[in-house]
Write a protein that holds these residues in place. Sequence first.
Motif, PDB file in Angstrom:
ATOM      1  N   THR A  69       0.942  -1.256  -0.069  1.00  0.00           N
ATOM      2  CA  THR A  69      -0.244   0.104   0.211  1.00  0.00           C
ATOM      3  C   THR A  69       0.589   1.161  -0.006  1.00  0.00           C
ATOM      4  O   THR A  69       0.994   2.073  -0.853  1.00  0.00           O
ATOM      5  N   ALA A  70       2.066   1.101   0.991  1.00  0.00           N
ATOM      6  CA  ALA A  70       2.765   2.570   0.641  1.00  0.00           C
ATOM      7  C   ALA A  70       3.419   2.805  -0.383  1.00  0.00           C
ATOM      8  O   ALA A  70       4.169   3.541  -0.526  1.00  0.00           O
ATOM      9  N   ALA A  71       3.910   1.161  -1.545  1.00  0.00           N
ATOM     10  CA  ALA A  71       4.741   1.907  -2.277  1.00  0.00           C
ATOM     11  C   ALA A  71       3.831   2.142  -3.160  1.00  0.00           C
ATOM     12  O   ALA A  71       4.560   3.255  -4.441  1.00  0.00           O
ATOM     13  N   ARG A  72       1.975   1.733  -2.871  1.00  0.00           N
ATOM     14  CA  ARG A  72       1.210   2.420  -4.223  1.00  0.00           C
ATOM     15  C   ARG A  72       1.286   3.873  -3.873  1.00  0.00           C
ATOM     16  O   ARG A  72       1.613   4.714  -4.837  1.00  0.00           O
ATOM     17  N   GLY A  73       1.351   4.334  -3.576  1.00  0.00           N
ATOM     18  CA  GLY A  73       1.799   5.098  -2.865  1.00  0.00           C
ATOM     19  C   GLY A  73       2.736   6.372  -3.135  1.00  0.00           C
ATOM     20  O   GLY A  73       2.418   7.433  -3.642  1.00  0.00           O
ATOM     21  N   ARG A  74       3.455   6.021  -2.928  1.00  0.00           N
ATOM     22  CA  ARG A  74       4.637   6.324  -3.315  1.00  0.00           C
ATOM     23  C   ARG A  74       5.004   6.737  -5.281  1.00  0.00           C
ATOM     24  O   ARG A  74       5.319   7.291  -5.075  1.00  0.00           O
ATOM     25  N   GLN A 118       3.309   7.647  -7.424  1.00  0.00           N
ATOM     26  CA  GLN A 118       1.426   7.854  -7.711  1.00  0.00           C
ATOM     27  C   GLN A 118       2.438   8.740  -8.974  1.00  0.00           C
ATOM     28  O   GLN A 118       1.767   9.030  -9.782  1.00  0.00           O
ATOM     29  N   TYR A 119       3.301   9.342  -8.792  1.00  0.00           N
ATOM     30  CA  TYR A 119       4.086  10.246  -9.401  1.00  0.00           C
ATOM     31  C   TYR A 119       5.781  10.053  -9.487  1.00  0.00           C
ATOM     32  O   TYR A 119       6.752  10.001  -9.830  1.00  0.00           O
ATOM     33  N   ARG A 120       5.713   9.217 -10.961  1.00  0.00           N
ATOM     34  CA  ARG A 120       6.324   8.158 -11.926  1.00  0.00           C
ATOM     35  C   ARG A 120       7.639   9.385 -12.224  1.00  0.00           C
ATOM     36  O   ARG A 120       8.631   8.905 -12.224  1.00  0.00           O
ATOM     37  N   VAL A 121       7.438  10.165 -13.046  1.00  0.00           N
ATOM     38  CA  VAL A 121       8.464  11.105 -13.334  1.00  0.00           C
ATOM     39  C   VAL A 121       9.413  11.395 -12.103  1.00  0.00           C
ATOM     40  O   VAL A 121      10.395  11.094 -12.135  1.00  0.00           O
ATOM     41  N   ASP A 122       8.691  12.028 -11.235  1.00  0.00           N
ATOM     42  CA  ASP A 122       9.726  12.417  -9.920  1.00  0.00           C
ATOM     43  C   ASP A 122      10.073  11.319  -9.680  1.00  0.00           C
ATOM     44  O   ASP A 122      11.325  11.237  -8.950  1.00  0.00           O
ATOM     45  N   LEU A 123       9.923   9.889  -9.461  1.00  0.00           N
ATOM     46  CA  LEU A 123      10.039   9.017  -8.558  1.00  0.00           C
ATOM     47  C   LEU A 123      11.732   8.795  -9.236  1.00  0.00           C
ATOM     48  O   LEU A 123      12.351   7.870  -8.305  1.00  0.00           O
ATOM     49  N   PHE A 124      11.417   8.424 -10.825  1.00  0.00           N
ATOM     50  CA  PHE A 124      12.068   8.299 -11.545  1.00  0.00           C
ATOM     51  C   PHE A 124      13.408   8.837 -11.125  1.00  0.00           C
ATOM     52  O   PHE A 124      14.879   8.385 -11.409  1.00  0.00           O
ATOM     53  N   PHE A 125      13.192  10.012 -11.229  1.00  0.00           N
ATOM     54  CA  PHE A 125      14.406  10.944 -10.926  1.00  0.00           C
ATOM     55  C   PHE A 125      14.662  11.326  -9.218  1.00  0.00           C
ATOM     56  O   PHE A 125      16.365  10.854  -8.920  1.00  0.00           O
ATOM     57  N   GLN A 126      14.257  10.410  -8.143  1.00  0.00           N
ATOM     58  CA  GLN A 126      14.575   9.853  -6.594  1.00  0.00           C
ATOM     59  C   GLN A 126      15.639   9.257  -7.181  1.00  0.00           C
ATOM     60  O   GLN A 126      15.928   9.345  -6.050  1.00  0.00           O
ATOM     61  N   ILE A 127      14.401   8.468  -7.743  1.00  0.00           N
ATOM     62  CA  ILE A 127      15.520   6.359  -7.668  1.00  0.00           C
ATOM     63  C   ILE A 127      17.380   7.353  -8.388  1.00  0.00           C
ATOM     64  O   ILE A 127      18.246   6.347  -7.337  1.00  0.00           O
ATOM     65  N   GLU A 135       4.962   1.012   7.503  1.00  0.00           N
ATOM     66  CA  GLU A 135       4.542   2.282   7.466  1.00  0.00           C
ATOM     67  C   GLU A 135       4.443   2.873   6.176  1.00  0.00           C
ATOM     68  O   GLU A 135       3.858   3.842   5.629  1.00  0.00           O
ATOM     69  N   ASP A 136       5.969   2.156   6.118  1.00  0.00           N
ATOM     70  CA  ASP A 136       6.414   3.576   4.284  1.00  0.00           C
ATOM     71  C   ASP A 136       7.323   2.611   4.362  1.00  0.00           C
ATOM     72  O   ASP A 136       8.103   1.629   4.190  1.00  0.00           O
ATOM     73  N   LEU A 137       7.008   2.439   2.979  1.00  0.00           N
ATOM     74  CA  LEU A 137       8.246   1.439   1.908  1.00  0.00           C
ATOM     75  C   LEU A 137       8.420   2.794   0.555  1.00  0.00           C
ATOM     76  O   LEU A 137       8.052   2.932  -0.337  1.00  0.00           O
ATOM     77  N   PRO A 138      10.109   3.709   0.875  1.00  0.00           N
ATOM     78  CA  PRO A 138      10.509   4.584   0.128  1.00  0.00           C
ATOM     79  C   PRO A 138      11.237   3.787  -1.095  1.00  0.00           C
ATOM     80  O   PRO A 138      12.135   3.532  -1.242  1.00  0.00           O
ATOM     81  N   VAL A 139      10.193   4.023  -1.962  1.00  0.00           N
ATOM     82  CA  VAL A 139      10.303   3.684  -3.652  1.00  0.00           C
ATOM     83  C   VAL A 139      12.084   4.098  -3.980  1.00  0.00           C
ATOM     84  O   VAL A 139      12.654   3.303  -4.599  1.00  0.00           O
TER      85      VAL A 139
END
Lengths: 269, 263
Positions: B14-19, B21-30, B112-116
Amino acid sequence: MISAYFEPFRAAALVEVQYRAAALAGIVTQFAFGWIRMEIFVAVLVKASASAAAQPLALSLRQTTDYIWLGQAFLMLLFTWRVPALREVVRSGALGVELLRPVDCYGFWYAQSLARVLVPCALRAVPMLAICLATGLLHPPVSIEAGLWTAISLAMAFLLSTALAMLVSTAALWLVAGDGIAALVPGFLWSLSGVIVPLAFLPDWLRTVAEALPFAGLMDTPLRLYVGAITLDQAAGPLLRQALWTVALIALGWAAVQRGLRQAEIAGG
Amino acid sequence: MLDDLKLWVRLLATAARGRMQYRVDLFFQILAMALTTAADFLMVWVLISACGPTIGWTLAEASLLYGVVLVPFGIVQFINAGFERFHDLVRRGQVDLLLLRPRPLLVLVAGEDLPVRQIGRLAQAVAVFAWALWMIPLSMGDCLLLGWAMAWGVVLYLSFDVIRAASAFWTVEGSEMWNVLTYGGSMAAIWPAEAYRPVLRTVLLTIVPVAAVGWLPVAQVLGKDHGFPAWVPWLAPTSGLVLSGLGLWLWTIGLRRYASSGS
């Protein structure tokens, strides 16, 4: 006119001074990390300089440990993500109020942000420097002139750090690719400012790249002046680069804010 | 127990799904996370290439150590972030909400959290590790020892997080000091511990036993002189057990004295 920008600085500084417990925790943490970094470099450099086939080291053992402790003391120069002023302002809608002020928005925010960079950093750096100097972990600067130029370069590093932090947080709000750039900056900053490895140790090609980027001005330039790895007659180049990047990033940040303000829509509420 | 495990996986999903939601953001964060954490490898690479053979470890050997330490650390940073946020949960009174749920608090916090974005940290460690494995021929027994050590590495880093979180029952101040244990420990562990002066080496083998689960087994596999009998590198990684026991004990007595933040 000056006081229009000094007051936001003072107000933000007064807020930051309240976080003394956080500063204490930060000092303990930064000391521990400094110790680990120091041990790694001591382990390597002692062996390397004792071996028969020793190549000359880019920095001596003493220069390296001084560099590491200074870097730990001023670590927060690199925490550019701690300047969220603009995000808060735009997201909360307080932008409307900000725009009513008869001062330049960028200047006003810059003054606030500078306090947010300077004060927490100083709260950690001053006690850390005092302890490091008293215990002999850190040596005094190689000469009075070197100390003076270090101070100037450090002052510039604060201006540069603030400008970079503001540009990143502005770009993140208003440019299409801004989010990506904002996310990547800390990655480059960490590798190429000298905090993990003093830039002098990098291979030539990478060092040339690192020194051309603004990140070197955040940490490497003042630290190398302090330990005497840049002699004063060689100092003009690095200092000039630092100054140019500061001016350039302030100009870019100002332009980004102007552009953003033209597009901004203020929602009620 | 199995139920709790299922719940934990579900919470993380569930936490991961929430994280996500913002694909582009996520790519750069990784990408950014990979860049930031690769700075540690930059240090290893630069020091070994600048000072050459005097250190006694080749780049491939140091990379093996890097992987054995940072792959487990990366896994824990990825799946266990809830504990890192626990101080905040206590401060904001959200623990009271969690306590209302009829499940163990430990499971709820863990989920509580899954920081992708932490995939970036893990990916660069895996890449370095894979390169080292490709460069260094290892026997079956060597692989077994390394796998054994890395499994205990996960336990050790999990324990650090639980101890860190348990401290919030006593004080929510200065939670960043615990970074010394986690990030500081892993940073100290990626460099061969025989090079350290005795004080730090002893600390890393006993109180914060990151060298016991990292350096000792790797030194054994590479045939380095670590100064212990050959069975020690097999036994030493289990020191994680002691710390996980300590963590769970602190958690239990901490939870018993927990009296809410009163907000």
